[in-house]
Design a protein around this motif. Structure first.
Motif, PDB file in Angstrom:
ATOM      1  N   PHE A   1       0.820  -1.210   0.000  1.00 50.26           N
ATOM      2  CA  PHE A   1       0.000   0.000   0.000  1.00 50.26           C
ATOM      3  C   PHE A   1       0.854   1.259   0.000  1.00 50.26           C
ATOM      4  O   PHE A   1       1.973   1.278   0.501  1.00 50.26           O
ATOM      5  CB  PHE A   1      -0.922   0.000   1.214  1.00 50.26           C
ATOM      6  CG  PHE A   1      -1.911  -1.120   1.199  1.00 50.26           C
ATOM      7  CD1 PHE A   1      -3.170  -0.943   0.644  1.00 50.26           C
ATOM      8  CD2 PHE A   1      -1.589  -2.365   1.721  1.00 50.26           C
ATOM      9  CE1 PHE A   1      -4.084  -1.985   0.613  1.00 50.26           C
ATOM     10  CE2 PHE A   1      -2.501  -3.403   1.695  1.00 50.26           C
ATOM     11  CZ  PHE A   1      -3.752  -3.214   1.135  1.00 50.26           C
TER      12      PHE A   1
ATOM     13  N   LYS B   1       1.117  -0.338   5.583  1.00 49.93           N
ATOM     14  CA  LYS B   1       0.246  -0.972   6.557  1.00 49.93           C
ATOM     15  C   LYS B   1       1.021  -1.996   7.367  1.00 49.93           C
ATOM     16  O   LYS B   1       0.854  -3.194   7.191  1.00 49.93           O
ATOM     17  CB  LYS B   1      -0.948  -1.619   5.862  1.00 49.93           C
ATOM     18  CG  LYS B   1      -1.887  -0.606   5.216  1.00 49.93           C
ATOM     19  CD  LYS B   1      -3.131  -1.271   4.712  1.00 49.93           C
ATOM     20  CE  LYS B   1      -4.023  -0.336   3.919  1.00 49.93           C
ATOM     21  NZ  LYS B   1      -4.565   0.759   4.698  1.00 49.93           N
TER      22      LYS B   1
ATOM     23  N   LEU C   1       1.423  -3.871  10.752  1.00 52.76           N
ATOM     24  CA  LEU C   1       0.452  -4.178  11.802  1.00 52.76           C
ATOM     25  C   LEU C   1       1.130  -3.837  13.127  1.00 52.76           C
ATOM     26  O   LEU C   1       1.892  -4.623  13.676  1.00 52.76           O
ATOM     27  CB  LEU C   1       0.044  -5.642  11.713  1.00 52.76           C
ATOM     28  CG  LEU C   1      -0.505  -6.026  10.332  1.00 52.76           C
ATOM     29  CD1 LEU C   1      -0.499  -7.518  10.114  1.00 52.76           C
ATOM     30  CD2 LEU C   1      -1.898  -5.453  10.124  1.00 52.76           C
TER      31      LEU C   1
ATOM     32  N   ARG D   1       0.695  -3.399  16.421  1.00 54.43           N
ATOM     33  CA  ARG D   1       0.787  -4.102  17.695  1.00 54.43           C
ATOM     34  C   ARG D   1       1.004  -5.603  17.520  1.00 54.43           C
ATOM     35  O   ARG D   1       0.632  -6.393  18.370  1.00 54.43           O
ATOM     36  CB  ARG D   1      -0.438  -3.795  18.551  1.00 54.43           C
ATOM     37  CG  ARG D   1      -0.380  -2.369  19.122  1.00 54.43           C
ATOM     38  CD  ARG D   1      -1.583  -2.055  19.942  1.00 54.43           C
ATOM     39  NE  ARG D   1      -2.757  -1.903  19.106  1.00 54.43           N
ATOM     40  CZ  ARG D   1      -3.984  -1.766  19.579  1.00 54.43           C
ATOM     41  NH1 ARG D   1      -4.207  -1.812  20.861  1.00 54.43           N
ATOM     42  NH2 ARG D   1      -4.994  -1.601  18.758  1.00 54.43           N
ATOM     43  N   LEU D   2       1.561  -5.967  16.381  1.00 58.08           N
ATOM     44  CA  LEU D   2       2.072  -7.324  16.211  1.00 58.08           C
ATOM     45  C   LEU D   2       3.590  -7.175  16.070  1.00 58.08           C
ATOM     46  O   LEU D   2       4.052  -6.152  15.569  1.00 58.08           O
ATOM     47  CB  LEU D   2       1.507  -7.959  14.937  1.00 58.08           C
ATOM     48  CG  LEU D   2       0.268  -8.859  15.060  1.00 58.08           C
ATOM     49  CD1 LEU D   2      -0.898  -8.075  15.632  1.00 58.08           C
ATOM     50  CD2 LEU D   2      -0.119  -9.420  13.715  1.00 58.08           C
TER      51      LEU D   2
ATOM     52  N   GLU E   1       5.631 -11.704  13.885  1.00 57.57           N
ATOM     53  CA  GLU E   1       4.213 -12.048  13.684  1.00 57.57           C
ATOM     54  C   GLU E   1       3.693 -11.483  12.375  1.00 57.57           C
ATOM     55  O   GLU E   1       2.909 -12.122  11.669  1.00 57.57           O
ATOM     56  CB  GLU E   1       3.371 -11.510  14.847  1.00 57.57           C
ATOM     57  CG  GLU E   1       3.520 -12.314  16.113  1.00 57.57           C
ATOM     58  CD  GLU E   1       2.758 -11.713  17.276  1.00 57.57           C
ATOM     59  OE1 GLU E   1       2.142 -12.478  18.030  1.00 57.57           O
ATOM     60  OE2 GLU E   1       2.776 -10.476  17.449  1.00 57.57           O
TER      61      GLU E   1
ATOM     62  N   LEU F   1       2.225 -13.969   9.452  1.00 56.96           N
ATOM     63  CA  LEU F   1       0.865 -13.780   8.959  1.00 56.96           C
ATOM     64  C   LEU F   1       0.807 -13.944   7.443  1.00 56.96           C
ATOM     65  O   LEU F   1      -0.196 -14.389   6.892  1.00 56.96           O
ATOM     66  CB  LEU F   1       0.374 -12.379   9.350  1.00 56.96           C
ATOM     67  CG  LEU F   1      -1.068 -12.064   8.978  1.00 56.96           C
ATOM     68  CD1 LEU F   1      -2.016 -12.803   9.909  1.00 56.96           C
ATOM     69  CD2 LEU F   1      -1.331 -10.577   9.029  1.00 56.96           C
TER      70      LEU F   1
ATOM     71  N   PHE G   1       7.667  -4.591  18.307  1.00 58.02           N
ATOM     72  CA  PHE G   1       6.391  -4.283  17.672  1.00 58.02           C
ATOM     73  C   PHE G   1       6.652  -3.547  16.362  1.00 58.02           C
ATOM     74  O   PHE G   1       7.523  -2.663  16.307  1.00 58.02           O
ATOM     75  CB  PHE G   1       5.535  -3.384  18.576  1.00 58.02           C
ATOM     76  CG  PHE G   1       4.863  -4.128  19.681  1.00 58.02           C
ATOM     77  CD1 PHE G   1       4.056  -5.217  19.420  1.00 58.02           C
ATOM     78  CD2 PHE G   1       5.023  -3.735  21.004  1.00 58.02           C
ATOM     79  CE1 PHE G   1       3.425  -5.904  20.440  1.00 58.02           C
ATOM     80  CE2 PHE G   1       4.400  -4.421  22.026  1.00 58.02           C
ATOM     81  CZ  PHE G   1       3.605  -5.505  21.748  1.00 58.02           C
TER      82      PHE G   1
ATOM     83  N   GLY H   1       5.031  -1.347  15.049  1.00 56.89           N
ATOM     84  CA  GLY H   1       4.753   0.079  15.207  1.00 56.89           C
ATOM     85  C   GLY H   1       5.951   0.890  15.634  1.00 56.89           C
ATOM     86  O   GLY H   1       5.935   2.116  15.540  1.00 56.89           O
ATOM     87  N   THR H   2       7.002   0.237  16.117  1.00 54.22           N
ATOM     88  CA  THR H   2       8.182   0.992  16.547  1.00 54.22           C
ATOM     89  C   THR H   2       9.189   1.188  15.416  1.00 54.22           C
ATOM     90  O   THR H   2      10.185   1.867  15.594  1.00 54.22           O
ATOM     91  CB  THR H   2       8.903   0.273  17.707  1.00 54.22           C
ATOM     92  OG1 THR H   2       9.390  -0.986  17.216  1.00 54.22           O
ATOM     93  CG2 THR H   2       7.970   0.019  18.882  1.00 54.22           C
TER      94      THR H   2
ATOM     95  N   ARG I   1       9.408   0.077   7.802  1.00 54.45           N
ATOM     96  CA  ARG I   1       8.058  -0.466   7.571  1.00 54.45           C
ATOM     97  C   ARG I   1       7.864  -0.852   6.113  1.00 54.45           C
ATOM     98  O   ARG I   1       7.215  -1.842   5.803  1.00 54.45           O
ATOM     99  CB  ARG I   1       7.002   0.574   7.945  1.00 54.45           C
ATOM    100  CG  ARG I   1       6.851   0.732   9.424  1.00 54.45           C
ATOM    101  CD  ARG I   1       5.819   1.782   9.713  1.00 54.45           C
ATOM    102  NE  ARG I   1       6.039   2.302  11.056  1.00 54.45           N
ATOM    103  CZ  ARG I   1       5.070   2.762  11.825  1.00 54.45           C
ATOM    104  NH1 ARG I   1       3.829   2.800  11.387  1.00 54.45           N
ATOM    105  NH2 ARG I   1       5.335   3.213  13.022  1.00 54.45           N
TER     106      ARG I   1
ATOM    107  N   ARG J   1       7.017  -9.105   3.985  1.00 52.35           N
ATOM    108  CA  ARG J   1       5.793  -9.800   4.373  1.00 52.35           C
ATOM    109  C   ARG J   1       5.026 -10.258   3.130  1.00 52.35           C
ATOM    110  O   ARG J   1       4.479 -11.366   3.094  1.00 52.35           O
ATOM    111  CB  ARG J   1       4.934  -8.844   5.200  1.00 52.35           C
ATOM    112  CG  ARG J   1       3.760  -9.468   5.896  1.00 52.35           C
ATOM    113  CD  ARG J   1       3.045  -8.440   6.739  1.00 52.35           C
ATOM    114  NE  ARG J   1       2.443  -7.395   5.917  1.00 52.35           N
ATOM    115  CZ  ARG J   1       1.961  -6.240   6.396  1.00 52.35           C
ATOM    116  NH1 ARG J   1       2.026  -5.978   7.685  1.00 52.35           N
ATOM    117  NH2 ARG J   1       1.425  -5.350   5.599  1.00 52.35           N
TER     118      ARG J   1
END
Lengths: 303, 330
Positions: free
Chosen positions: A103, A107, A109, A111-112, A116, A120, A166, A168-169, A175, A182
């Motif tokens: 995207f 995106k 995730l 808090r994974l 993880e 996924l 996480f 998010g960090t 990312r 991923r």
């Protein structure tokens, strides 16, 4: 630089046939009210190539991506991926048959953990069914295999020291890397990257570019949306240009750089590009005079 | 002030059947809200279906209590499907609106005059759980220590209810450490990302809604049994929000968050209640400020104050992870 020679035999014109297309799009249209956001008559994407999709803002690139990947429904049109008809297919099924997207706004995730996030991505997981999830021995072995594969990919993307953090960090660039890694967990045939370099610092851009080229080396096809022409020139074998929902040009990066239609689309059809150094001087002088006049006017208005 | 009495009463409430019932409902809500990100504002409807499923089966249909269990569970699944089918494809807020409306519909239908022959209308039903107490293996008498005393009947309900809490918590633990749970949490974070990785988001959201609803229904069974009666107005909207208070207190998306949250919630409620009553009785609080009849409302004010302080100083709840809350700011 193109590593293939297939481009030599292809005429650079909109909708031209490719020797071995993985994705063939026919008559796809999408309207938002009165606006025809996407209106693609015919376009083919070559297997095993890196194809850039460029165009000015609002050209419909992301909408086109959303349509192809099942995140939006077209008003009309069909397309085939590897010979399989795709129109009307739900987004998760599109991913399962090997067409994976990323995207524009990453995106991750949050808090994974990074690991993880990666796990996924694996498809056909036994433990993802409710009944089997309750009996860990049924899926633990597969999970270990997935974890090993994820660890390898993380090492390749230099995220292995972040595996238990996480997501998010992570920084914006990390990312982007995570999202790409991923997507590879899905083991796709074609990877669709929506502005993979947006918001990434120059150092990471080089590393991301390397990873995109790697995808081609590993036999995957890549379709990506990008604004940075340097990036496009650097990695793409073929460029498709969209403007106002239509495909207006196709060709090698060198060809596109000289295409009048493309320049018009980006700068507006009626722009007055300077053709001679004298004219450029004249235009500059005019602009400066206009600016001076404006400043003088503003000074007069002040008490 | 008799502190032994106050603390004893608080402890009795913290380990009592109400705490277990709310723990069950909150575990379900935690699955919805904490793990999947579904805004269910009607968890009480699932509890009501459990309570009425059981009581109507016995008191109205004249069947065995044990038939009430599959009937209640079937009603619960039906409600979850009815709620989920139209709303789970839409944005999260639609589910919130529909669930809060549905929970009120369930209550109004149950208390309506035309349903009096089935649900007992606004009077409800009672005396339907004899079969449950008939299988009580605990010999009669009183059990406990000091002020904390339970009758054999109460202890039987407590044992079964907390036993169910234990089994269901274990089940949630296993599920949340499985790939299935990972998909749920990924949907909470970003459902488009989950979709782009080949996950059938709609199906998982539905599974979560059904399963969490079933836990609420099991809570409803135990609530009806513990009280030997059902009354429609017990199952009104605030119950859902108590469940939210409980999971936020304990820590959202933590397996034991709802369990600990429920114990603290009911313990604190009982503590403020008995402490205020005693303070008023002993004259520490002048009647000009508050009299005994106002204690009932005041304890909720104090509990609300406590929750506000918790949100300020420990926003992640008691068992929560501060780092996760910090990420929410993104």
């Amino acid at each position: 630089m193109p590593t293939d020679t297939w481009v030599d035999g292809v005429t650079p014109e909109p909708g031209v046939a490719k020797p071995d297309p993985i994705l063939v799009v026919d008559g796809v249209t999408r309207r938002f009210g009165g606006l025809k956001a996407v209106d693609v008559e015919h376009v083919e994407f070559q297997r095993g190539a890196i194809t850039a999709l460029i165009g000015p803002n609002g050209a419909g690139k992301t909408t086109f991506f959303n349509l192809l990947t099942g995140f939006d429904r077209p008003d009309a049109g069909t397309w085939t991926f590897d010979g399989r008809r795709m129109a009307g297919m739900a987004a998760h099924k599109v991913a399962r048959i090997g067409m994976v997207r990323t995207f524009q706004l990453t995106k991750a995730l949050s808090r994974l953990t990074v690991m993880e996030n990666m796990k996924l991505g694996a498809t056909k997981q036994k433990g993802e069914s409710f009944a089997r999830a309750l009996l860990p021995p049924l899926w633990r072995k597969q999970e270990r295999g997935i974890e090993d594969r994820a660890a390898d990919l993380l090492a390749r993307f230099k995220l292995d020291n972040k595996r238990d953090d996480f997501a998010g960090t992570l920084s914006g660039g990390q990312r982007k890397l995570l999202e790409m890694a991923r997507a590879l967990m899905v083991q796709p045939d074609i990877v669709m990257l929506d502005e993979p370099m947006a918001g990434v610092n120059p150092a990471l851009t080089q590393s991301l570019l390397g990873h995109v080229k790697d995808l081609r080396t590993q036999g995957m096809s890549v379709l990506f949306v990008e604004h940075d022409m340097d990036v496009v020139r650097d990695i793409s074998d073929w460029v498709v240009v969209m403007a106002e929902g239509k495909i207006i040009s196709e060709g090698t990066p060198d060809h596109i750089g000289q295409d009048r239609k493309v320049i018009d689309a980006y700068l507006g059809a009626s722009h007055d590009a300077p053709t001679t150094p004298e004219e450029e001087q004249r235009q500059l002088a005019e602009a400066e005079a206009a600016l001076d006049a404006e400043t003088a006017e503003r000074e007069q208005l002040q008490p | 002030m008799n502190w032994e009495f106050i603390l004893g009463r608080s402890l009795s409430s913290a380990i009592g059947s109400d705490a277990a019932v709310f723990a069950l409902a909150a575990i379900g809500l935690n699955l919805h809200f904490g793990y999947t990100g579904l805004l269910n504002f009607g968890q009480v409807a699932f509890m009501a279906l459990g309570a009425y499923g059981l009581s109507v089966t016995v008191a109205t249909l004249g069947l065995s209590l044990w038939w009430g269990i599959p009937i209640g569970l079937a009603l619960s699944v039906t409600l979850a499907l009815l709620l989920g089918l139209p709303t789970l494809r839409l944005r999260a807020d639609y589910l919130a609106i529909v669930t809060i409306a549905a929970s009120e519909i369930v209550r109004f239908v149950a208390r309506s005059v035309s349903m009096r022959g089935v649900t007992g209308g606004s009077f409800g039903l009672s005396g339907f759980a004899d079969e449950f107490y008939a299988v009580n293996p605990i010999p009669g008498g009183s059990y406990g220590f000091g002020v904390v005393q339970f009758s054999a009947r109460a202890l039987w309900v407590i044992a079964v209810a907390w036993g169910l809490v234990a089994i269901i918590s274990l089940m949630v633990y296993v599920l949340m450490h499985s790939p299935w749970g990972r998909v749920l949490r990924s949907i909470r974070e970003d459902e488009d990302a989950a979709r782009s990785l080949g996950k059938n988001v709609y199906s998982y959201k539905m599974q979560s809604l059904v399963l969490g609803g079933l836990f609420g229904t099991i809570g409803g069974f135990m609530y009806a049994i513990s009280q030997q009666s059902v009354q429609p107005d017990t199952y009104s909207t605030p119950v859902t929000f108590y469940c939210y208070a409980i999971i936020i207190l304990g820590g959202t998306a933590r397996v034991l968050g709802p369990v600990l949250g429920s114990m603290i919630f009911w313990g604190l409620l009982s503590f403020t209640d008995t402490a205020l009553r005693q303070a008023v009785g002993a004259g520490y609080i002048p009647t000009a400020i508050m009299d005994g009849t106002q204690v009932g409302q005041s304890r909720f004010v104090l509990l609300g104050l406590g929750l506000m302080l918790l949100m300020i100083f420990r926003p992640q709840g008691i068992l929560g992870d501060r780092r996760e809350i910090a990420l929410d700011a993104h």
